[in-house]
Write a protein that holds these residues in place. Sequence first.
Motif, mmCIF file in Angstrom:
data_model
loop_
_atom_site.group_PDB
_atom_site.id
_atom_site.type_symbol
_atom_site.label_atom_id
_atom_site.label_comp_id
_atom_site.label_asym_id
_atom_site.label_seq_id
_atom_site.Cartn_x
_atom_site.Cartn_y
_atom_site.Cartn_z
ATOM 1 N N ARG A 68 21.565 35.734 27.193
ATOM 2 C CA ARG A 68 22.332 36.976 27.114
ATOM 3 C C ARG A 68 22.482 37.613 28.502
ATOM 4 N N THR A 69 21.393 37.673 29.251
ATOM 5 C CA THR A 69 21.444 38.260 30.591
ATOM 6 C C THR A 69 22.352 37.453 31.507
ATOM 7 N N THR A 70 22.242 36.129 31.446
ATOM 8 C CA THR A 70 23.079 35.255 32.265
ATOM 9 C C THR A 70 24.550 35.444 31.924
ATOM 10 N N THR A 71 24.858 35.533 30.642
ATOM 11 C CA THR A 71 26.246 35.718 30.217
ATOM 12 C C THR A 71 26.807 37.029 30.745
ATOM 13 N N ARG A 72 26.036 38.087 30.649
ATOM 14 C CA ARG A 72 26.506 39.396 31.126
ATOM 15 C C ARG A 72 26.744 39.383 32.632
ATOM 16 N N GLN A 73 25.834 38.753 33.365
ATOM 17 C CA GLN A 73 26.011 38.670 34.819
ATOM 18 C C GLN A 73 27.215 37.803 35.176
ATOM 19 N N ALA A 74 27.428 36.728 34.411
ATOM 20 C CA ALA A 74 28.578 35.860 34.667
ATOM 21 C C ALA A 74 29.885 36.591 34.377
ATOM 22 N N LEU A 75 29.904 37.401 33.324
ATOM 23 C CA LEU A 75 31.104 38.188 33.020
ATOM 24 C C LEU A 75 31.413 39.158 34.166
ATOM 25 N N ASN A 76 30.392 39.777 34.715
ATOM 26 C CA ASN A 76 30.597 40.653 35.874
ATOM 27 C C ASN A 76 31.146 39.860 37.059
ATOM 28 N N ARG A 77 30.613 38.683 37.270
ATOM 29 C CA ARG A 77 31.029 37.843 38.389
ATOM 30 C C ARG A 77 32.458 37.342 38.212
ATOM 31 N N LEU A 78 32.896 37.133 36.964
ATOM 32 C CA LEU A 78 34.259 36.663 36.700
ATOM 33 C C LEU A 78 35.300 37.621 37.266
ATOM 34 N N ARG A 84 39.272 36.968 43.922
ATOM 35 C CA ARG A 84 39.213 35.932 44.954
ATOM 36 C C ARG A 84 40.276 34.860 44.723
ATOM 37 N N LYS A 85 40.484 34.496 43.463
ATOM 38 C CA LYS A 85 41.479 33.463 43.148
ATOM 39 C C LYS A 85 42.898 33.940 43.401
ATOM 40 N N GLU A 86 43.131 35.239 43.252
ATOM 41 C CA GLU A 86 44.470 35.783 43.490
ATOM 42 C C GLU A 86 44.893 35.632 44.945
ATOM 43 N N SER A 87 43.912 35.580 45.860
ATOM 44 C CA SER A 87 44.231 35.417 47.281
ATOM 45 C C SER A 87 43.933 33.994 47.775
ATOM 46 N N TYR A 88 43.603 33.100 46.854
ATOM 47 C CA TYR A 88 43.254 31.724 47.221
ATOM 48 C C TYR A 88 44.510 30.979 47.688
ATOM 49 N N VAL A 89 44.370 30.165 48.704
ATOM 50 C CA VAL A 89 45.507 29.409 49.230
ATOM 51 C C VAL A 89 45.707 28.133 48.412
ATOM 52 N N GLY A 90 46.845 28.039 47.724
ATOM 53 C CA GLY A 90 47.152 26.857 46.925
ATOM 54 C C GLY A 90 46.430 26.863 45.589
ATOM 55 N N PRO A 91 46.554 25.772 44.829
ATOM 56 C CA PRO A 91 45.895 25.684 43.513
ATOM 57 C C PRO A 91 44.378 25.734 43.635
ATOM 58 N N TRP A 92 43.749 26.317 42.622
ATOM 59 C CA TRP A 92 42.284 26.426 42.563
ATOM 60 C C TRP A 92 41.757 25.436 41.543
ATOM 61 N N LEU A 93 40.740 24.669 41.938
ATOM 62 C CA LEU A 93 40.070 23.746 41.025
ATOM 63 C C LEU A 93 38.588 24.094 40.947
ATOM 64 N N PRO A 94 37.937 23.782 39.822
ATOM 65 C CA PRO A 94 36.487 24.004 39.721
ATOM 66 C C PRO A 94 35.734 23.205 40.780
ATOM 67 N N GLU A 95 34.545 23.677 41.093
ATOM 68 C CA GLU A 95 33.694 22.998 42.071
ATOM 69 C C GLU A 95 33.081 21.750 41.438
ATOM 70 N N GLY A 214 42.853 22.340 48.544
ATOM 71 C CA GLY A 214 42.369 22.287 49.917
ATOM 72 C C GLY A 214 41.832 23.621 50.386
ATOM 73 N N GLY A 215 42.063 24.659 49.583
ATOM 74 C CA GLY A 215 41.548 25.988 49.899
ATOM 75 C C GLY A 215 42.060 26.571 51.201
ATOM 76 N N GLY A 216 43.183 26.041 51.704
ATOM 77 C CA GLY A 216 43.698 26.522 52.981
ATOM 78 C C GLY A 216 42.963 25.943 54.170
ATOM 79 N N ILE A 217 41.980 25.078 53.901
ATOM 80 C CA ILE A 217 41.187 24.465 54.968
ATOM 81 C C ILE A 217 41.627 23.027 55.218
#
Length: 304
Positions: A68-78, A84-95, A214-217
């Motif tokens: 429960r704690t992990t989920t709540r922290q992850a929701l905050n992080r989302l 961050r993704k809105e300013s990401y250069v090009g398509p975003w893929l999971p790590e 490529g993340g702009g890199i």
Amino acid sequence: MGEDQAAEGPAFDEATETFVAHRNLLFTVAYEMLGSAADAEDVLQETWLRWVTVDLRQVRDQRAYLVRTTTRQALNRLRTLKRRKESYVGPWLPEPMLTAPDVAEDALLAESVSMALMLVLETLSPTERAVFVLREAFDLGYDEIADAVGKSPAAVRQIAHRARKHVDARRPRQTVSPDETRAALHSFRRVLETGDLQGLMDVLAPEVVLVSDGGGIKQAAPRPINGAEKVARFMLGGLGKNQLPITLAPTVVNGNPALVVHLDGELDGVMAVAVDGGRISGLYYVRNPEKLSRVESETPLSRQ
């Protein structure tokens, strides 16, 4: 013990032992919600800092409390990730992450962390994603999910139904065995190394989609490329421009067969795929060096 006071002695030891016992599960929950191993680690750190202030005598189900704690922290992080993704250069893929054989052997876990499904989860709202992950991947009850996301069990049922319908409309139509994926990757690798355009088009599904990050890199396509001929020409053109030796080696990323790409002996990227009818229908090429720190040593994942 006050909430701002960390546990000490036996209580701290018990807290540590419990957290370590569930760490792989908590990391997997956070990663499936975020698509970023680095952010998942940050979430676990935040969860730990809260966990060591808790009076364990008041916690009836320690695993549920940690999830429960992990989920709540992850929701905050989302929310941070969304900006961050809105300013990401090009398509975003999971790590991408190199995973142990036991992840590939758990079909449900392997599908839930696959690049193809993780990209579908990106189209859900944060709450829908949390509910879907906790219900479908970890089989949590509606009451437990409701506690984690701050909704009523009835609302969670509705969200779960809506999210499942959304994902089912976009996920691969059928389950593909690891052997079938490996076979498709083997053919793909062979024709790519020989520069055979027609052979490459034969390996790709007509409606194949290539997403490169490529993340702009690092150089990557600024948007997804659709269609076998366009994807084949892009791949061969990109490799043809390099005068340095390229190697494509089989690996297992996110529980599924993939290829790791080295350019002149240096790690250049990871290619993950989705396969449909024996042909590659999705090609996901991660070149952003900031996302390649976990492809040379295994990351343990768990649904337990």
